[in-house]
Design an enzyme around this catalytic site. Structure first.
Site, mmCIF file in Angstrom:
data_model
loop_
_atom_site.group_PDB
_atom_site.id
_atom_site.type_symbol
_atom_site.label_atom_id
_atom_site.label_comp_id
_atom_site.label_asym_id
_atom_site.label_seq_id
_atom_site.Cartn_x
_atom_site.Cartn_y
_atom_site.Cartn_z
ATOM 1 N N HIS A 197 60.100 36.956 -34.802
ATOM 2 C CA HIS A 197 60.467 38.365 -34.644
ATOM 3 C C HIS A 197 59.462 39.287 -35.309
ATOM 4 C CE1 HIS A 197 64.808 37.540 -33.440
ATOM 5 N NE2 HIS A 197 64.191 38.134 -32.447
ATOM 6 N N CYS A 215 60.205 37.727 -18.646
ATOM 7 C CA CYS A 215 59.899 38.445 -19.877
ATOM 8 C C CYS A 215 59.430 37.380 -20.869
ATOM 9 C CB CYS A 215 61.089 39.243 -20.384
ATOM 10 S SG CYS A 215 62.565 38.299 -20.644
#
Lengths: 583, 92
Positions: free
Chosen positions: A190, A507
């Protein structure tokens, strides 16, 4: 001069002074001097008092905002901090072993945490976190001014850290942070994703290097090559200053692509969408000519928050995105986090030993319906401000048909509730799913009959298919985007989508990498959703492609059969198509 | 020391959460209100009733039996309150 190699996660070059974050964890001195014992004990007591005042403050807030049963937890923390045994043991280490108060606190509290962990039950093992929390509070006061917070930055620096949590990364002030590098982390963590979102040059996964650098050292972050150069020699510095200039010019040239249509040389229109984490990034996408938002990761509403976002928090964020987008589409993905990251739920579910396979994402939403319904209500209400069908709901990590049906049923329930309450909302909301678990790709035909759209999340699909933890440097070389198993799964999903006439988007970072673009188009993909800064480059590549050539590339790649060979082949093809990008 | 130690055996409610953080803190607060010593025994393990870390480490679960011992000034009264606390299942 020292050159360290890591993983390039966000392009660009940054040159500036080093600023080491969180170094106190590494640099606690063990021993003090005899003459300092009394001052050190006084320092410890003052820190303890300050921590107790802080806990009392938290208790008050918890009592008022959450109720007394939560305040009582802080009451217990206060008793722990005030436990005479603890104070005695720490002071004894300072007096008898001549330890620094920092080290004494660490020693004693870590021992307690260890005892709690070994009591053999989950509840007590979790209490070790409370002890750790007490430890870090004490250390923060003891180290006092030595510790700097990311929010305190007042001049531009290069941030170097062992690791940055997503919330720390999100709190980086762009005006003061030129770039960053971390010892830990992988290409799809992340933190890496956020670096891309913030458009800061970044290198992660460098391994131990902080001990070799001091605050203020001159550092170059090369986000293109994945290198960190400490105290560069004059000639290297000059070279980088020049290439920094060139990067900016090149970037400006790509900006010309902004208004260009994403269309192949033979006229096939490709939908090019952006991935976002924060509503503000919608602008980054539009500036580069995105067709809309293909993936809005809503979990950043949760990260860093001490309590869960309210329905209004969700609603306001979604409205902001919808208003900026005009009549373009947005795909809102519901919560995609592990249970341990959600404040009210994490209390009952400690981090699992195997979080990637644990209670997370849609599983978590379906188990804690209350939070899930809050999010869905907000989406449906916000979608009222868009044309019908422009706001789409997407469920992450769907692994069975049953799960999808359950989630969709919750959407219907929420619509009924809103109807009953007379709250205006959008009825025409397409509902789709992420294909990121192999079971979903294998059953794509069955799913395609029930969902409104697919979005292939390549990061997780690769991780789950190849059984590789993308964040673990020891195995990250096994994480291969071009693996034939991945290509096969993508083509299965595309065929299922074609058979049922539903759209499919890719994606994930595979679609942001220009060398995979011809392959994806050759496999039949017509929609991709990427980090905003990749859009101009991808458009430039796209305009050189034609469909038959892409089909040939895909067929050949599938025939090659080995991920390493496929990678090299695609890189070579890209060089032929766009010589200026053949890095 | 004011007289003989007072002993009492209690059983933790089987429907409660055992001697968890918050019950422990109630117990400590109560014990701190008395001058006498308060100790809690689970089998052969002793815990100081005025020390929350000690009590936590007892890791007493629902349905388990504990022995309470108070000695010194106000031992009788302290015991009465302690027993009450256990019997009320640690309600405030």
């Amino acid at each position: 001069m020292l050159v360290k190699r890591g993983i390039a996660v966000s392009p660009g070059v940054a040159i500036g002074a080093a600023w080491i974050f969180g170094a106190e964890r590494l640099r606690v001195r063990h021993y003090t001097t005899k003459s300092a014992i009394d001052t050190d004990i006084a320092r410890f007591r003052a820190a303890l008092d300050a921590v107790c005042v802080e806990i009392e403050g938290n208790q008050k807030i918890a009592n008022q905002q959450l109720g007394e049963q939560y305040g009582a937890i802080f009451g217990a923390h206060l008793l722990m901090a005030r436990s005479p045994q603890l104070t005695d043991e720490i002071e004894r280490l300072i007096r008898e072993k001549i330890n620094t108060p920092e080290y004494a606190c660490k020693q004693v509290l870590e021992r307690y945490a260890e005892v709690f962990r070994n009591l053999g039950n989950q509840y007590h093992a979790e209490r070790a976190h409370d002890i750790n929390d007490l430890q870090s509070r004490l250390l923060r006061y003891l180290l006092g001014k030595q510790r700097q917070e990311l929010g305190d930055l007042s001049k531009p620096v290069i941030v170097l850290a062992r690791n940055l949590t997503p919330s720390e990364t999100a709190s980086l002030k762009r005006e003061f942070v030129l770039g960053f590098a971390t010892e830990e982390g992988g290409p799809t963590s992340h933190t890496a994703i956020l670096a891309g979102a913030l458009e800061l040059p970044a290198v992660v996964g460098i391994g131990d290097f902080l001990s070799e650098i001091e605050n203020g050292d001159k550092v170059i972050i090369d986000g293109n090559r994945g290198e960190v150069i400490i105290n560069p020699v004059e000639s290297v510095l000059a070279e980088y200053l020049e290439s920094q200039q060139k990067f900016r010019t090149n970037y400006a040239a790509l900006e010309i692509e902004r208004t260009a249509e994403p269309i192949t040389a033979d006229g096939e229109r490709i939908q090019m969408l952006g991935n976002i984490e924060f509503p503000g990034e919608t602008e980054h996408c539009l500036e580069r000519g995105a067709d809309g938002i293909g993936l809005y990761r809503t979990e950043f509403l949760y990260l860093g928050a001490t309590k869960e976002p309210s329905e209004e928090d969700h609603y306001n964020a979604y409205c902001e995105v919808i208003h900026s987008l005009g009549d373009r589409e947005v795909v809102i993905r519901t919560l995609d986090l592990g249970a341990d990251k959600v404040p009210s739920v994490g209390v009952h579910h400690p981090a699992s030993a195997n979080p990637a396979l644990g209670l997370r994402s849609i599983r978590l939403s379906l188990q804690y319906l209350e939070g899930f319904k809050i999010q869905l209500r907000a989406i449906l209400r916000a979608a009222k401000h868009a044309q019908s069908g422009r706001v789409k709901i997407m469920f992450p990590m769907i692994s069975s048909l049953y799960e999808f049906r359950q989630a969709k049923m919750v959407v219907r329930d929420v619509m009924d509730d809103l109807d009953e309450a007379g709250v205006p909302f959008q009825r025409e909301v397409p509902v789709g799913m992420m294909v990121e678990v192999p079971s979903a790709a294998i059953l794509a035909e069955e799913f395609a009959a029930e969902v409104d759209f697919f979005s292939i999340g390549t990061n997780d699909l690769i991780q789950y298919t190849l059984a590789v933890d993308r964040g673990d440097p020891a195995v990250s070389s096994h994480y291969r985007t071009g693996d034939p198993a991945i290509l096969r799964l993508i083509s299965m999903v595309v065929k299922a989508a074609e058979n049922h006439k539903i759209p499919v988007t890719v994606c994930g970072q595979m679609s942001s990498d220009p060398k995979f673009l011809p392959l994806l188009i050759g496999l039949g993909i017509r929609r991709i959703s990427v980090t905003p800064h990749a859009i101009p480059e991808l458009k430039a590549v796209l305009r050189q492609l034609n469909i038959p050539q892409c089909k040939d590339i895909a067929t050949h790649a599938e025939w090659l059969g080995l991920s390493r060979v496929i990678d090299n082949y695609l890189q070579g093809e890209l060089r032929k198509i766009c010589p200026q990008l053949g890095r | 020391m004011g007289g003989q130690p007072v002993l009492h055996t209690v059983t933790l409610g089987s429907d409660g959460g055992g001697l968890h953080l918050v019950p422990c803190s109630r117990l400590v607060k109560l014990a701190n209100g008395f001058a006498c010593n308060v100790s809690i025994r689970k089998g052969s393990v002793h815990a100081d009733g005025k020390n929350i870390l000690d009590l936590m480490i007892l890791a007493a679960g629902p349905g388990e039996q504990l022995e309470l011992v108070t000695s010194g000034d106000g031992a009788e009264e302290a015991m009465a309150k302690l027993v009450q606390l256990f019997e009320s299942n640690f309600a405030e």
